[in-house]
Write a protein that holds these residues in place. Structure first.
Motif, PDB file in Angstrom:
ATOM      1  N   PHE A 380       0.836  -1.204   0.000  1.00  0.00           N
ATOM      2  CA  PHE A 380       0.000   0.000   0.000  1.00  0.00           C
ATOM      3  C   PHE A 380       0.874   1.260   0.000  1.00  0.00           C
ATOM      4  O   PHE A 380       0.628   2.219  -0.749  1.00  0.00           O
ATOM      5  CB  PHE A 380      -0.915  -0.026   1.228  1.00  0.00           C
ATOM      6  N   LEU A 381       1.918   1.270   0.819  1.00  0.00           N
ATOM      7  CA  LEU A 381       2.826   2.415   0.863  1.00  0.00           C
ATOM      8  C   LEU A 381       3.549   2.604  -0.469  1.00  0.00           C
ATOM      9  O   LEU A 381       3.734   3.734  -0.936  1.00  0.00           O
ATOM     10  CB  LEU A 381       3.853   2.235   1.983  1.00  0.00           C
ATOM     11  N   VAL A 382       3.913   1.481  -1.092  1.00  0.00           N
ATOM     12  CA  VAL A 382       4.615   1.553  -2.377  1.00  0.00           C
ATOM     13  C   VAL A 382       3.671   2.011  -3.489  1.00  0.00           C
ATOM     14  O   VAL A 382       3.972   2.928  -4.262  1.00  0.00           O
ATOM     15  CB  VAL A 382       5.232   0.190  -2.744  1.00  0.00           C
ATOM     16  N   GLY A 383       2.494   1.393  -3.554  1.00  0.00           N
ATOM     17  CA  GLY A 383       1.591   1.645  -4.671  1.00  0.00           C
ATOM     18  C   GLY A 383       0.802   2.926  -4.547  1.00  0.00           C
ATOM     19  O   GLY A 383       0.643   3.666  -5.532  1.00  0.00           O
ATOM     20  N   GLU A 384       0.305   3.230  -3.354  1.00  0.00           N
ATOM     21  CA  GLU A 384      -0.558   4.386  -3.163  1.00  0.00           C
ATOM     22  C   GLU A 384       0.211   5.634  -2.739  1.00  0.00           C
ATOM     23  O   GLU A 384      -0.145   6.756  -3.110  1.00  0.00           O
ATOM     24  CB  GLU A 384      -1.628   4.070  -2.109  1.00  0.00           C
ATOM     25  N   LYS A 385       1.261   5.456  -1.952  1.00  0.00           N
ATOM     26  CA  LYS A 385       1.985   6.608  -1.407  1.00  0.00           C
ATOM     27  C   LYS A 385       3.336   6.821  -2.061  1.00  0.00           C
ATOM     28  O   LYS A 385       4.070   7.741  -1.680  1.00  0.00           O
ATOM     29  CB  LYS A 385       2.170   6.428   0.111  1.00  0.00           C
ATOM     30  N   LYS A 386       3.679   5.967  -3.026  1.00  0.00           N
ATOM     31  CA  LYS A 386       4.901   6.097  -3.828  1.00  0.00           C
ATOM     32  C   LYS A 386       6.174   6.116  -2.978  1.00  0.00           C
ATOM     33  O   LYS A 386       7.156   6.795  -3.294  1.00  0.00           O
ATOM     34  CB  LYS A 386       4.848   7.372  -4.689  1.00  0.00           C
ATOM     35  N   ILE A 387       6.139   5.332  -1.924  1.00  0.00           N
ATOM     36  CA  ILE A 387       7.311   5.183  -1.057  1.00  0.00           C
ATOM     37  C   ILE A 387       8.152   4.019  -1.581  1.00  0.00           C
ATOM     38  O   ILE A 387       7.619   2.999  -2.009  1.00  0.00           O
ATOM     39  CB  ILE A 387       6.873   4.939   0.399  1.00  0.00           C
ATOM     40  N   ALA A 388       9.467   4.176  -1.538  1.00  0.00           N
ATOM     41  CA  ALA A 388      10.366   3.104  -2.001  1.00  0.00           C
ATOM     42  C   ALA A 388      10.117   1.837  -1.189  1.00  0.00           C
ATOM     43  O   ALA A 388       9.860   1.897   0.033  1.00  0.00           O
ATOM     44  CB  ALA A 388      11.817   3.541  -1.865  1.00  0.00           C
ATOM     45  N   PHE A 389      10.209   0.679  -1.854  1.00  0.00           N
ATOM     46  CA  PHE A 389       9.865  -0.575  -1.192  1.00  0.00           C
ATOM     47  C   PHE A 389      10.693  -0.801   0.062  1.00  0.00           C
ATOM     48  O   PHE A 389      10.160  -1.220   1.095  1.00  0.00           O
ATOM     49  CB  PHE A 389      10.039  -1.759  -2.153  1.00  0.00           C
ATOM     50  N   ARG A 390      11.984  -0.552   0.024  1.00  0.00           N
ATOM     51  CA  ARG A 390      12.819  -0.815   1.192  1.00  0.00           C
ATOM     52  C   ARG A 390      12.418   0.071   2.375  1.00  0.00           C
ATOM     53  O   ARG A 390      12.429  -0.363   3.530  1.00  0.00           O
ATOM     54  CB  ARG A 390      14.297  -0.605   0.848  1.00  0.00           C
ATOM     55  N   THR A 391      12.056   1.314   2.075  1.00  0.00           N
ATOM     56  CA  THR A 391      11.589   2.211   3.138  1.00  0.00           C
ATOM     57  C   THR A 391      10.254   1.715   3.700  1.00  0.00           C
ATOM     58  O   THR A 391      10.042   1.686   4.923  1.00  0.00           O
ATOM     59  CB  THR A 391      11.429   3.637   2.591  1.00  0.00           C
ATOM     60  N   ALA A 392       9.351   1.304   2.786  1.00  0.00           N
ATOM     61  CA  ALA A 392       8.055   0.776   3.211  1.00  0.00           C
ATOM     62  C   ALA A 392       8.236  -0.467   4.058  1.00  0.00           C
ATOM     63  O   ALA A 392       7.571  -0.646   5.102  1.00  0.00           O
ATOM     64  CB  ALA A 392       7.199   0.462   1.981  1.00  0.00           C
TER      65      ALA A 392
END
Length: 471
Positions: A380-392
């Protein structure tokens, strides 16, 4: 020193002047187990007699007498009135000896242009062909039970595991259909083994062919085989069809054993995902609270027997020179045991599948306590909030760690705790991101656990069942 005699009483005894010693008779007999081949031996003998008539060895009356005699032998065996004796070694000698008792000299003509070597090779092929048909029926019944229960549990959410740790939410139908496709492959493997066994080897003689113009095409038609062996040495020596049967049986029992292991785990107090009925469990002689999944445990144990049977035959064949060797008498023990073991195991599996009940409330508890939707939250953080996967991944990991310390889960941890880690861990978006049912439905790739894909897979399973019913 044994006394020399004029004859031995054996059907093969003309060359011998001494009777067989007791140990020779005890170690050489196989009728105690190969009597299971009586139907196939009679089937082969009837076809052989008709062929002998066709090529002029038997006249019409002799053929009639032999067929009548074989029918009487069959009736005596099935009624339990047939007398078996270790002195006659095997089922082939028993049938021929009794036929001769009933019909006199004409009975002695039946073995013309035939050896026990090609006779037993044909018998075992017919036996495997016929028993596989029974196994396929059992597999079909089990697959139908799995299909039915899967259809009933499309909306039941349970944990899926990797490393035996809670991994992600799946629909119970997905779990059941996983085994449906395993047993589908097993049925295909058995059909391959059946095709391999369905070859005519009768007419190969001891190993070099026979001194008669036998009509093998006629025999193939009578015995409904799909081909004729091209090499008489290979025909009497090969047991590939038995190996392939045991390979198929072993694969099936490995799948059965894995299924039983899941049932044993899932019905335990610690998992509690399924409940077996009293009728399919046993109690303890000392602990009154116990409810043991004995059928599953027994099937898991029986899988070792079938694996052992395969190893038995591999070891038996490894060093044999061409062509027939008496070692091959031992091949049937492994096959007979595997047939019975597979049949009863499939019956037991079907009973458990048909009667077991899922406990979705226990599944929900395990999923929540196991943080099963943590991956969905990261996605959700990656897809909706455009956060890098490692950070998410790191943010969700911190949230899980906080939940563990507080003895909370992703559903119960207070929002004020969540937003200290990330402002995105708030409101309805967060609740949707960790939803168990929505998590399953997000797995919408082909073959996945989303509801739409489960309905699609059930339709494929239905077509598979319809297709197999046409075989």
């Amino acid at each position: 020193m044994q006394k020399k005699e004029e004859g031995t009483g054996k059907l093969w005894g003309g060359r011998f002047k001494q009777s067989a010693s007791p140990i020779m008779e005890r170690i050489g007999e196989s009728v105690s187990f190969d009597q299971k081949l009586y139907k196939e031996d009679l089937e082969g003998s009837r076809a052989h007699a008709k062929m002998l008539h066709k090529i002029g060895i038997l006249n019409a009356e002799e053929l009639k007498q032999i067929l009548e005699g074989l029918s009487q032998v069959e009736s005596e065996i099935e009624s339990g009135n047939f007398k078996f004796s270790s002195e006659l070694e095997d089922i082939h000698m028993h049938i021929e000896s009794r036929l001769t008792e009933l019909k006199g000299e004409v009975g002695k003509k039946l073995h013309t242009a035939r050896s026990r070597n090609d006779q037993v090779a044909q018998d075992t092929r017919l036996y495997v062909r016929n028993r596989i048909e029974e196994i396929l029926d059992r597999l079909e019944s089990l697959r139908k039970a799995l299909y039915t229960r899967a259809g009933e549990n499309v909306d039941t959410i349970i944990p899926g595991y990797t490393h035996l740790q809670v991994a992600q939410p799946v629909r119970a139908s997905h779990f059941l259909l996983a085994y449906f496709w395993m047993f589908t492959r097993d049925a295909e493997f058995f059909r391959f083994a059946q095709e391999s066994a369905n070859l005519l080897v009768l007419g190969s003689g001891a190993m070099a062919g026979v001194n008669y113009q036998n009509d093998r095409d006629f025999l193939a038609s009578e015995l409904r085989t799909n081909g004729i062996s091209p090499n008489s040495m290979d025909a009497v020596a090969s047991r590939d069809h038995l190996l392939q049967f045991l390979f198929a049986a072993t694969q099936t029992m490995l799948h059965a054993s894995r299924f039983c292991e899941d049932i044993i785990l899932y019905s335990s107090q610690e998992f509690g995902l399924i409940r077996l009925p009293d009728s399919l469990t046993t109690g303890s002689s000392i602990m009154p609270q116990k409810k043991n999944p004995d059928i599953a445990e027994l099937i898991r144990g029986k899988s070792a027997r079938v694996t052992g049977n395969l190893n038995h035959l591999i070891g038996l064949l490894k060093g044999l020179p061409l062509t027939y060797n008496r070692d091959l008498q031992e091949d049937k023990l492994a096959v007979f045991d595997a047939v019975e073991t597979v049949l009863i195991s499939l019956e037991g599996l079907e009973a458990m599948v048909s009667e077991m009940q899922f406990r979705p409330e226990r599944g929900e508890r395990s999923l929540k306590e196991g943080f099963a939707t943590a991956t969905d939250l990261a996605d959700f953080l990656v897809g909706e909030k455009k956060i890098a996967f490692r950070t998410a991944h790191e943010l969700v990991g911190r949230l899980v760690s906080e939940c563990v310390e507080r003895k909370e889960n992703l559903f119960t941890v207070p929002e004020e705790v969540r937003i200290k880690i990330s402002s995105h861990f708030s409101g309805e978006e967060y609740q949707k991101a960790v939803s168990l049912e929505l998590s399953a439905d997000k797995k919408a790739s082909y073959g996945g656990t989303a509801r739409s894909r489960q309905l699609e897979q059930l339709e494929l399973a239905k077509k598979s069942l319809e297709s197999s019913s046409k075989h």
